[in-house]
Write an enzyme that holds these catalytic residues in place. Structure first.
Site, PDB file in Angstrom:
ATOM      1  N   GLY A  97       0.771  -1.238   0.000  1.00  0.00           N
ATOM      2  CA  GLY A  97       0.000   0.000   0.000  1.00  0.00           C
ATOM      3  C   GLY A  97       0.807   1.295   0.000  1.00  0.00           C
ATOM      4  CG  ASN A 100       1.440   3.330  -5.781  1.00  0.00           C
ATOM      5  OD1 ASN A 100       1.772   4.351  -6.371  1.00  0.00           O
ATOM      6  ND2 ASN A 100       2.068   2.179  -5.947  1.00  0.00           N
ATOM      7  NE  ARG A 114     -11.319 -14.270  -9.358  1.00  0.00           N
ATOM      8  CZ  ARG A 114     -10.314 -14.053  -8.524  1.00  0.00           C
ATOM      9  NH1 ARG A 114      -9.988 -14.947  -7.612  1.00  0.00           N
ATOM     10  NH2 ARG A 114      -9.622 -12.936  -8.579  1.00  0.00           N
ATOM     11  CG  ASN A 128      -3.905  -0.381 -12.902  1.00  0.00           C
ATOM     12  OD1 ASN A 128      -3.758  -0.710 -11.720  1.00  0.00           O
ATOM     13  ND2 ASN A 128      -3.197  -0.930 -13.880  1.00  0.00           N
ATOM     14  CG  HIS A 176       1.475  -1.334 -15.600  1.00  0.00           C
ATOM     15  ND1 HIS A 176       1.167  -2.620 -15.197  1.00  0.00           N
ATOM     16  CD2 HIS A 176       2.549  -1.441 -16.419  1.00  0.00           C
ATOM     17  CE1 HIS A 176       2.018  -3.464 -15.761  1.00  0.00           C
ATOM     18  NE2 HIS A 176       2.854  -2.779 -16.508  1.00  0.00           N
ATOM     19  CG  ASP A 211      -1.754  -3.432 -17.730  1.00  0.00           C
ATOM     20  OD1 ASP A 211      -2.411  -3.007 -16.758  1.00  0.00           O
ATOM     21  OD2 ASP A 211      -0.891  -4.316 -17.624  1.00  0.00           O
ATOM     22  CB  ALA A 252       7.412   7.173 -11.908  1.00  0.00           C
ATOM     23  CD  GLU A 253       4.633   2.252  -9.067  1.00  0.00           C
ATOM     24  OE1 GLU A 253       3.643   1.925  -8.417  1.00  0.00           O
ATOM     25  OE2 GLU A 253       5.568   1.466  -9.307  1.00  0.00           O
TER      26      GLU A 253
HETATM   27  C1  GAR Z   1       3.109  -1.030  -7.519  1.00  0.00           C
HETATM   28  O1  GAR Z   1       4.411  -1.023  -8.030  1.00  0.00           O
HETATM   29  C2  GAR Z   1       2.096  -0.979  -8.635  1.00  0.00           C
HETATM   30  O2  GAR Z   1       2.507  -0.177  -9.706  1.00  0.00           O
HETATM   31  C3  GAR Z   1       2.018  -2.430  -9.022  1.00  0.00           C
HETATM   32  O3  GAR Z   1       2.024  -3.122  -7.795  1.00  0.00           O
HETATM   33  C4  GAR Z   1       2.790  -2.370  -6.844  1.00  0.00           C
HETATM   34  C5  GAR Z   1       1.987  -2.193  -5.563  1.00  0.00           C
HETATM   35  O4  GAR Z   1       2.735  -1.576  -4.550  1.00  0.00           O
HETATM   36  N1  GAR Z   1       0.844  -2.686  -9.808  1.00  0.00           N
HETATM   37  C6  GAR Z   1       0.821  -3.517 -10.852  1.00  0.00           C
HETATM   38  O5  GAR Z   1       1.770  -4.190 -11.173  1.00  0.00           O
HETATM   39  C7  GAR Z   1      -0.509  -3.570 -11.596  1.00  0.00           C
HETATM   40  N2  GAR Z   1      -0.394  -4.365 -12.796  1.00  0.00           N
HETATM   41  P1  GAR Z   1       2.059  -0.881  -3.295  1.00  0.00           P
HETATM   42  O6  GAR Z   1       1.093  -1.882  -2.666  1.00  0.00           O
HETATM   43  O7  GAR Z   1       3.229  -0.600  -2.364  1.00  0.00           O
HETATM   44  O8  GAR Z   1       1.372   0.375  -3.745  1.00  0.00           O
END
Ligand code: GAR
Length: 195
Positions: free
Chosen positions: A12, A14, A66, A108, A110, A151, A180-181
């Site tokens: 978590g 992000n 599911r 999302n 990525h 994506d 970046a993220e």
């Molecule tokens: C992040 O790097 C995000 O970009 C990636 O998972 C990680 C989660 O980290 N998402 C993907 O790969 C989606 N296809 P976080 O839980 O520390 O935010």
């Protein structure tokens, strides 16, 4: 006020970047009404609780199949009536019904420059492993709207990050997150909240 529900699967960071950006005014006109995880015991749930946000788990393990999991997930999201659903490291295939109901309302993050290193099988550390294997010198992150493909939705924001000599997947992942993220995800939410 943009009502956000965040979906998470893991640490978590992000989510934390969004919480911090709301607290320090980088994101305005926005509240997170719930954080929903598909996994029990992940740190993202603690981050939500620490910020006083409703934290819920909807785990496939608790459902027969599911389809019933997908229904429960959608029902839980609907109960918060969100304007925007943010996939903040949510590593679950999004049910088609949810994409139809929330068209252009799901984003999302990525960890690559789409269309590189994306699509089925590219998530988390695997993305950075693939980038290093290919030997790219620039990678980055992308915020995009979610459509029925993996994506493939419209790109909202991207930021490039340098790959350095001696990078391991973990080192590269950390740099992509920091540079970046954690910047473009809050920036994209703020843009949507104020458009
Ligand atoms: C992040 O790097 C995000 O970009 C990636 O998972 C990680 C989660 O980290 N998402 C993907 O790969 C989606 N296809 P976080 O839980 O520390 O935010």
């Amino acid at each position: 006020m943009l009502n956000v529900v965040a979906l998470v699967s893991g640490g978590g960071t992000n989510l934390q970047a969004i919480i911090d950006a709301i607290a320090n005014g980088t994101i305005t006109n926005t509240k997170i009404s719930a954080v929903i995880s598909n996994n029990y015991g992940v740190y993202a749930l603690e981050r939500a609780a620490n910020a006083g946000i409703d934290a819920k788990v909807v785990s496939p393990k608790d459902y027969e199949n599911r389809a019933t999991f997908n229904d429960a997930l959608l029902e839980t999201i609907n109960s918060y009536n969100p304007d925007l659903i943010v996939l903040a490291g949510f590593l679950v295939v999004i049910p088609e019904k949810m994409i139809e109901q929330y068209e252009n309302k799901i984003i999302n993050i990525h960890p690559s420059l789409i269309p590189s290193f994306c699509g089925t099988g590219y998530y988390g550390l695997k993305v950075h492993e693939a980038a290093l294997e290919r030997g790219v010198k620039i990678t980055g992150a992308t915020v995009h709207y979610v459509d029925k493909g993996t994506d493939t939705g419209p790109i909202i924001m991207q930021k490039a990050v340098e790959v350095k000599e001696g990078d391991t997947p973990k080192i590269l992942q950390q740099r992509v997150m920091e540079e970046a993220e954690w910047k473009i995800l809050p920036a994209a939410i703020n843009m949507i909240a104020n458009k």
